[in-house]
Design a protein around this motif. Structure first.
Motif, PDB file in Angstrom:
ATOM      1  N   ARG A  22       0.833  -1.211   0.000  1.00 57.99           N
ATOM      2  CA  ARG A  22       0.000   0.000   0.000  1.00 57.99           C
ATOM      3  C   ARG A  22       0.863   1.256   0.000  1.00 57.99           C
ATOM      4  O   ARG A  22       0.592   2.206  -0.716  1.00 57.99           O
ATOM      5  CB  ARG A  22      -0.943   0.006   1.198  1.00 57.99           C
ATOM      6  CG  ARG A  22      -2.091  -0.970   1.079  1.00 57.99           C
ATOM      7  CD  ARG A  22      -3.163  -0.733   2.135  1.00 57.99           C
ATOM      8  NE  ARG A  22      -2.659  -0.516   3.468  1.00 57.99           N
ATOM      9  CZ  ARG A  22      -2.524  -1.457   4.407  1.00 57.99           C
ATOM     10  NH1 ARG A  22      -2.856  -2.697   4.133  1.00 57.99           N
ATOM     11  NH2 ARG A  22      -2.076  -1.162   5.596  1.00 57.99           N
ATOM     12  N   GLN A  23       1.932   1.249   0.801  1.00 57.06           N
ATOM     13  CA  GLN A  23       2.808   2.418   0.868  1.00 57.06           C
ATOM     14  C   GLN A  23       3.525   2.646  -0.456  1.00 57.06           C
ATOM     15  O   GLN A  23       3.679   3.788  -0.896  1.00 57.06           O
ATOM     16  CB  GLN A  23       3.804   2.268   2.009  1.00 57.06           C
ATOM     17  CG  GLN A  23       3.136   2.402   3.358  1.00 57.06           C
ATOM     18  CD  GLN A  23       4.065   2.079   4.514  1.00 57.06           C
ATOM     19  OE1 GLN A  23       5.158   1.568   4.332  1.00 57.06           O
ATOM     20  NE2 GLN A  23       3.601   2.366   5.723  1.00 57.06           N
ATOM     21  N   ALA A  24       3.946   1.578  -1.114  1.00 57.97           N
ATOM     22  CA  ALA A  24       4.609   1.722  -2.415  1.00 57.97           C
ATOM     23  C   ALA A  24       3.629   2.260  -3.452  1.00 57.97           C
ATOM     24  O   ALA A  24       3.978   3.151  -4.243  1.00 57.97           O
ATOM     25  CB  ALA A  24       5.185   0.381  -2.865  1.00 57.97           C
ATOM     26  N   LEU A  25       2.403   1.755  -3.452  1.00 58.02           N
ATOM     27  CA  LEU A  25       1.396   2.241  -4.387  1.00 58.02           C
ATOM     28  C   LEU A  25       1.064   3.704  -4.094  1.00 58.02           C
ATOM     29  O   LEU A  25       0.905   4.514  -5.005  1.00 58.02           O
ATOM     30  CB  LEU A  25       0.137   1.380  -4.327  1.00 58.02           C
ATOM     31  CG  LEU A  25      -0.994   1.768  -5.263  1.00 58.02           C
ATOM     32  CD1 LEU A  25      -0.532   1.809  -6.720  1.00 58.02           C
ATOM     33  CD2 LEU A  25      -2.156   0.793  -5.116  1.00 58.02           C
ATOM     34  N   GLN A  26       0.994   4.042  -2.830  1.00 61.17           N
ATOM     35  CA  GLN A  26       0.719   5.421  -2.437  1.00 61.17           C
ATOM     36  C   GLN A  26       1.814   6.346  -2.982  1.00 61.17           C
ATOM     37  O   GLN A  26       1.521   7.401  -3.552  1.00 61.17           O
ATOM     38  CB  GLN A  26       0.653   5.515  -0.913  1.00 61.17           C
ATOM     39  CG  GLN A  26       0.305   6.881  -0.390  1.00 61.17           C
ATOM     40  CD  GLN A  26       0.290   6.897   1.116  1.00 61.17           C
ATOM     41  OE1 GLN A  26       1.295   6.542   1.739  1.00 61.17           O
ATOM     42  NE2 GLN A  26      -0.827   7.280   1.697  1.00 61.17           N
ATOM     43  N   THR A  27       3.051   5.937  -2.860  1.00 61.42           N
ATOM     44  CA  THR A  27       4.173   6.722  -3.381  1.00 61.42           C
ATOM     45  C   THR A  27       4.077   6.867  -4.892  1.00 61.42           C
ATOM     46  O   THR A  27       4.273   7.955  -5.436  1.00 61.42           O
ATOM     47  CB  THR A  27       5.505   6.067  -2.989  1.00 61.42           C
ATOM     48  OG1 THR A  27       5.591   6.023  -1.557  1.00 61.42           O
ATOM     49  CG2 THR A  27       6.697   6.829  -3.540  1.00 61.42           C
ATOM     50  N   ASN A  64      -6.723  11.620  -2.796  1.00 57.64           N
ATOM     51  CA  ASN A  64      -7.646  10.953  -1.869  1.00 57.64           C
ATOM     52  C   ASN A  64      -7.449   9.443  -1.883  1.00 57.64           C
ATOM     53  O   ASN A  64      -7.487   8.793  -0.835  1.00 57.64           O
ATOM     54  CB  ASN A  64      -9.097  11.294  -2.212  1.00 57.64           C
ATOM     55  CG  ASN A  64      -9.490  12.678  -1.775  1.00 57.64           C
ATOM     56  OD1 ASN A  64      -8.831  13.300  -0.955  1.00 57.64           O
ATOM     57  ND2 ASN A  64     -10.570  13.181  -2.340  1.00 57.64           N
ATOM     58  N   THR A  65      -7.254   8.881  -3.058  1.00 56.10           N
ATOM     59  CA  THR A  65      -7.028   7.445  -3.167  1.00 56.10           C
ATOM     60  C   THR A  65      -5.727   7.060  -2.474  1.00 56.10           C
ATOM     61  O   THR A  65      -5.673   6.075  -1.734  1.00 56.10           O
ATOM     62  CB  THR A  65      -7.010   7.005  -4.645  1.00 56.10           C
ATOM     63  OG1 THR A  65      -8.274   7.341  -5.234  1.00 56.10           O
ATOM     64  CG2 THR A  65      -6.780   5.508  -4.773  1.00 56.10           C
ATOM     65  N   ALA A  66      -4.670   7.848  -2.693  1.00 57.79           N
ATOM     66  CA  ALA A  66      -3.386   7.577  -2.043  1.00 57.79           C
ATOM     67  C   ALA A  66      -3.520   7.641  -0.522  1.00 57.79           C
ATOM     68  O   ALA A  66      -2.989   6.783   0.190  1.00 57.79           O
ATOM     69  CB  ALA A  66      -2.331   8.564  -2.532  1.00 57.79           C
ATOM     70  N   ALA A  67      -4.263   8.618  -0.027  1.00 58.50           N
ATOM     71  CA  ALA A  67      -4.451   8.751   1.418  1.00 58.50           C
ATOM     72  C   ALA A  67      -5.220   7.560   1.986  1.00 58.50           C
ATOM     73  O   ALA A  67      -4.928   7.087   3.083  1.00 58.50           O
ATOM     74  CB  ALA A  67      -5.180  10.055   1.740  1.00 58.50           C
TER      75      ALA A  67
END
Length: 84
Positions: A22-27, A64-67
C-alpha cells in the motif's frame, strides 16, 4: 506458540507485506499526480473551459485514493474514493 519453520507465513507477516504494498502504491500515485500537475501547469492559460477543473478533480481523486491506502487497516475495508 510453536516455533516457525522455514516457509511459514504468519498473519503479522501478511499484514506487513500488505502495508508495504500500500505504501509503495501510495508513493507511485503521488508521483503520478506530481507529473500530471507539472505537465498541466503550462497548459492552463490556453486550455478550454472545464479542462483545468478536470485536471484538478483528477489530482484530488489521486490524492484521496493515495491517502486511503494507509487509512484502512485491511485491503477488504478499502473501497473506491471519490473527491466529491
Amino acid at each position: 506458540m510453536s516455533a516457525l519453520r522455514p516457509g511459514d507465513i504468519t498473519d503479522e507477516m501478511i499484514q506487513a507485506m500488505d502495508a508495504a504494498k500500500r505504501q509503495a502504491l501510495q508513493t507511485d500515485l503521488r508521483a503520478l499526480a506530481a507529473n500530471i500537475r507539472a505537465d498541466a501547469e503550462g497548459r492552463y492559460a490556453d486550455s478550454e473551459p472545464g479542462w483545468r477543473a478536470g485536471v484538478e478533480w483528477t489530482l484530488l481523486w489521486i490524492e484521496n485514493t493515495a491517502a486511503q491506502l494507509t487509512a484502512g487497516s485491511s485491503a477488504g475495508e478499502r473501497q473506491g474514493v471519490s473527491p466529491e
